[in-house]
Design an enzyme around this catalytic site. Structure first.
Site, PDB file in Angstrom:
ATOM      1  N   ASP A  96       0.862  -1.180   0.000  1.00 25.77           N
ATOM      2  CA  ASP A  96       0.000   0.000   0.000  1.00 25.77           C
ATOM      3  C   ASP A  96       0.903   1.236   0.000  1.00 25.77           C
ATOM      4  O   ASP A  96       2.129   1.137   0.145  1.00 25.77           O
ATOM      5  CB  ASP A  96      -0.984  -0.010   1.178  1.00 25.77           C
TER       6      ASP A  96
HETATM    7  C1  BGC Z   1      -5.017   3.256   0.173  1.00 20.09           C
HETATM    8  C2  BGC Z   1      -5.224   2.227  -0.908  1.00 20.09           C
HETATM    9  C3  BGC Z   1      -5.070   2.862  -2.267  1.00 20.09           C
HETATM   10  C4  BGC Z   1      -3.709   3.534  -2.345  1.00 20.09           C
HETATM   11  C5  BGC Z   1      -3.415   4.161  -3.690  1.00 20.09           C
HETATM   12  C6  BGC Z   1      -3.754   4.067  -0.040  1.00 20.09           C
HETATM   13  O1  BGC Z   1      -3.692   5.137   0.828  1.00 20.09           O
HETATM   14  O2  BGC Z   1      -4.983   2.600   1.415  1.00 20.09           O
HETATM   15  O3  BGC Z   1      -6.476   1.621  -0.762  1.00 20.09           O
HETATM   16  O4  BGC Z   1      -5.229   1.898  -3.266  1.00 20.09           O
HETATM   17  O5  BGC Z   1      -3.653   4.531  -1.358  1.00 20.09           O
HETATM   18  O6  BGC Z   1      -4.098   5.324  -3.888  1.00 20.09           O
END
Ligand code: BGC
Length: 724
Positions: free
Chosen positions: A270
């Protein structure tokens, strides 16, 4: 390309180029970028060189087909081996045409419509230059304080699994689909592995800790279902699992995900999660973060620079085997190959198609249909549907608000969303009986209140559109008090003094504490964040052009102090309602009931359904046999309506404790007034299996209960025995 060619390509790559393939950056870093992309976390000085950007493997968030083409063209020129970039983005519940938030979609109990929404999102996103979506989120959720419950499909592992599969099929085109040929599909990425939804206290990014038994039984099934459906990618969770951040958790990722489940696709961290191992306190510096993540099997590092800065040196010093880097790169190349990028680096990106397809009427109609199915009627004391001839005052912060797309609406444009007042005006138009009075969300002024009261005095019915602004929900949108803002409740009380019927329509992303609303309002319609055509869908329901049929997939607590409160809980040794229960020493609160205000599976209709006595074909079920549970359901009202008939099972005595009810099936029936239909469910031994304390999956012969009814609370019970 054939696998062998990918292997040769890998051989040609220098170690630096291989490491750069594992890097994912926002578009702002790339030549050709016209936008900054979506930034969801701090961009803390990535410190990457131009050469590293030229060799990077993927990009996060793209502003449209033209930008995607410009970035890819420049990248292909700049990359020594012309390895195309993969573009990834958060296409969560629609791309530009926004569907209701996933929690709302869940309440439709319509995996078919959810699949269709994902297919539409895939089409819009792929013509706009995106290849991979970071969706679906399959995190099981039990805590409405957590802002991200709006991204989940609720508290039931079985239903979540159906939805995870539906999303994956919709994005990827099914098991037989071919992403290299079908350029209107996306590769899907299941997230957040694992158990992100169980953050302590409902506070985002917080510790998760639970037994492996609990995890496998409730939290893992939906991720696994998505992978069985062929989901291409997995994203790590921010949280810890057994004391180790998921992103550096070798046991979770290598041993479970890869070895036990056989997942050979791309695992992405993530946002910034690799580097977050430092504040977690399991790594001293970025170098150690890189070491732990690659050992755990993370292929792509999203938006932190640990791999790019340290992996080469870790390999050269012999601390990390180059084969680990090679296997990560190969998985990424294989994904790019399955997407057809080597042959067509621009894949579906097409500015002309983008103009034609994106946000088309057809797509908006589909979003409206799903929105209508997602709303849940929580209360109705003879007020709804509204009579078009009645004078209606539409009041409240969501009366004219465009903030109905939800916090993860990607490329959705708020101004294009149909508001409730527009939707209602379109229906009530010829009668001119609608007066709309908007007001603020949290600080309602005296002047606003006065205007609202004046309009309400002139009206026969008050429709009060309340809720949470989208920034009060979603990622990092956690709240400890999940009631509506106090100014809204005060407005409700003031209007109630007029003695006129009040319909509350709610726009929000989480189960709320609705106690006050339930006391004061005559009807409550939960509309969630209903998306692009939400106002039209909700208005259609209010005026009875459509009949509500949604049912909750997450319990609405009676009070926040009960949280987590969920239907599939265990009985405890001192259940409150046992016949021999003592007054005090039972599992209960002294000040509030144990039960939620609105239970899982609950939702009303403008018509009524009567369930006849249910029957079981036998009292005994053999290991290879089947029982039939049958029940007749009659529409006893005056309107046509759709009912969701639900089947639950309880294993009365197991080796481990078993939930009081577990959803095992449902049927949707559409009935005309007076019509009866016979609904039946097959019950077989495989539906009775669960994880035993030794983690083996199987059933326990003995006593069971089957339940059927309109929700998880109001059910008929039938006993049967599973024979060995
Ligand atoms: C979130 C994810 C997301 C990623 C990319 C993160 O902060 O937890 O769910 O896919 O950002 O934007």
């Amino acid at each position: 390309m054939r696998e062998q060619q990918l292997q040769s390509l890998l051989q040609e790559m220098t170690l630096e180029e291989k490491v750069a393939q594992l890097l994912q950056l926002a578009p702002a870093f790339f030549e050709g970028a016209g936008s900054e992309g979506q930034i969801t976390g701090p961009l803390q000085g990535m410190g990457v060189s131009k050469e590293e950007v030229h060799a990077a493997g993927s990009v996060l968030g793209i502003g449209g087909a033209e930008e995607a083409i410009a970035i890819q063209e420049a990248h292909m020129r700049n990359h020594r081996l012309s390895i195309p970039l993969a573009t990834m983005a958060d296409v969560i519940h629609g791309y530009r045409t926004i569907f209701p938030v996933p929690l709302a979609m869940g309440c439709s109990w319509s995996p078919e419509l959810v699949e269709q929404s994902a297919a539409i999102a895939a089409k819009e996103a792929s013509v706009s230059g995106i290849h991979v979506t970071f969706s679906p989120m399959a995190d099981l959720t039990r805590d409405p304080r957590w802002g991200r419950v709006m991204e989940s499909t609720g508290e039931d592992p079985w239903l979540n699994s159906l939805y995870a599969r539906a999303f994956v099929r919709g994005y990827q085109g099914g098991q037989d689909g071919d992403l290299s040929q079908d350029k209107h599909r996306l590769a899907a990425c299941i997230k957040h592995f694992a158990a992100y939804g169980a953050a302590e206290g409902g506070r985002d990014y917080n510790t998760v800790d639970m037994s492996e038994w609990m995890r496998r039984e409730f939290y893992m099934p939906a991720y696994l279902a998505a992978l069985e459906e062929g989901c291409e990618m997995v994203m790590t969770a921010f949280n810890t699992v057994d004391g180790i951040p998921a992103t550096g958790n070798r046991r979770l990722m290598r041993e479970m995900l890869r070895e036990e489940w056989g997942f050979d696709g791309v695992l992405i961290s993530d946002w910034g999660a690799v580097k977050e191992m430092i504040p977690h306190g399991v790594a001293t510096d970025e170098r150690e973060c890189a070491y732990k993540a690659i050992q755990a099997g993370v292929d792509i590092e999203m938006m932190s620079p640990c791999y790019i800065r340290h992996l080469q040196e870790l390999v050269e010093s012999g601390e990390v085997a180059e084969s680990l880097v090679d296997e990560a790169v190969l998985r990424i190349l294989k994904l790019k190959n399955r997407l057809g990028l080597f042959e067509q680096p621009h894949r579906g990106a097409d500015p002309e198609a983008e103009r034609r397809i994106v946000f088309s009427d057809e797509h908006r109609q589909a979003a409206q249909q799903l929105a209508a199915k997602s709303c849940v009627l929580l209360k109705n004391e003879d007020v709804l549907p509204l009579d078009k001839a009645h004078r209606v005052a539409l009041i409240g912060p969501f009366a004219e608000s465009h903030d109905v797309l939800g916090p993860w609406s990607c490329m959705g444009v708020r101004e294009d969303a149909v508001t409730l007042s527009e939707g209602m005006a379109a229906i009530a138009a010829s009668h001119g009986m609608l007066e709309s009075v908007p007001c603020s969300l949290e600080h309602i002024t005296e002047a606003e209140k006065e205007r609202a009261i004046e309009a309400a005095r002139r009206a026969e019915v008050i429709v009060l559109a309340l809720g949470e602004g989208s920034e009060m929900s979603g990622e990092a949108g956690c709240r400890a008090d999940i009631a509506l803002p106090s100014a809204q409740l005060e407005l409700l009380r003031k209007l109630k003094e007029l003695g006129k019927p009040i319909v509350v329509v709610l726009f929000n992303g989480r189960p709320l504490d609705l106690r006050v609303v339930d006391e004061e309002a005559d009807a409550i319609l939960e509309a969630w964040y209903p998306g692009s055509n939400g106002g039209a869908a909700v208005a259609g329901l209010l005026y009875g052009l459509d009949n509500p049929s949604g049912k909750l997939v997450m319990s609405f607590p009676y009070a926040v102090g009960q949280v987590p409160v969920y239907y599939n809980c265990f009985n405890t040794g001192r259940p409150q309602n046992a016949p021999d229960a003592q007054e005090r020493y039972v599992s209960q609160y002294l000040d509030i009931p144990n039960e939620p205000l609105f239970p899982f599976g609950y939702g009303l209709s403008y018509t009524t359904f009567q369930y006849a006595q249910a029957t079981l074909s036998d009292e005994r079920l053999s290991m290879d046999g089947k029982l039939e549970l049958a029940v007749s359901v009659t529409n006893t009202g005056v309107l046509a309506g759709e009912e969701i008939v639900q089947l639950y099972i309880r294993d009365v005595v197991g080796e481990a404790v078993r939930p009081l009810r577990e959803l095992k099936g449902y049927r949707k029936v559409k009935l005309q007034p007076g019509e009866t239909c016979h609904v039946s469910f097959d019950i077989t031994e495989d539906m009775l299996r669960y994880h035993h304390p030794d983690l083996q999956f199987g059933s326990d012969p003995g006593q069971f209960m089957a339940f059927v009814g309109p929700n998880s609370r109001d059910v008929q019970a039938l006993a049967f025995i599973l024979t060995p």
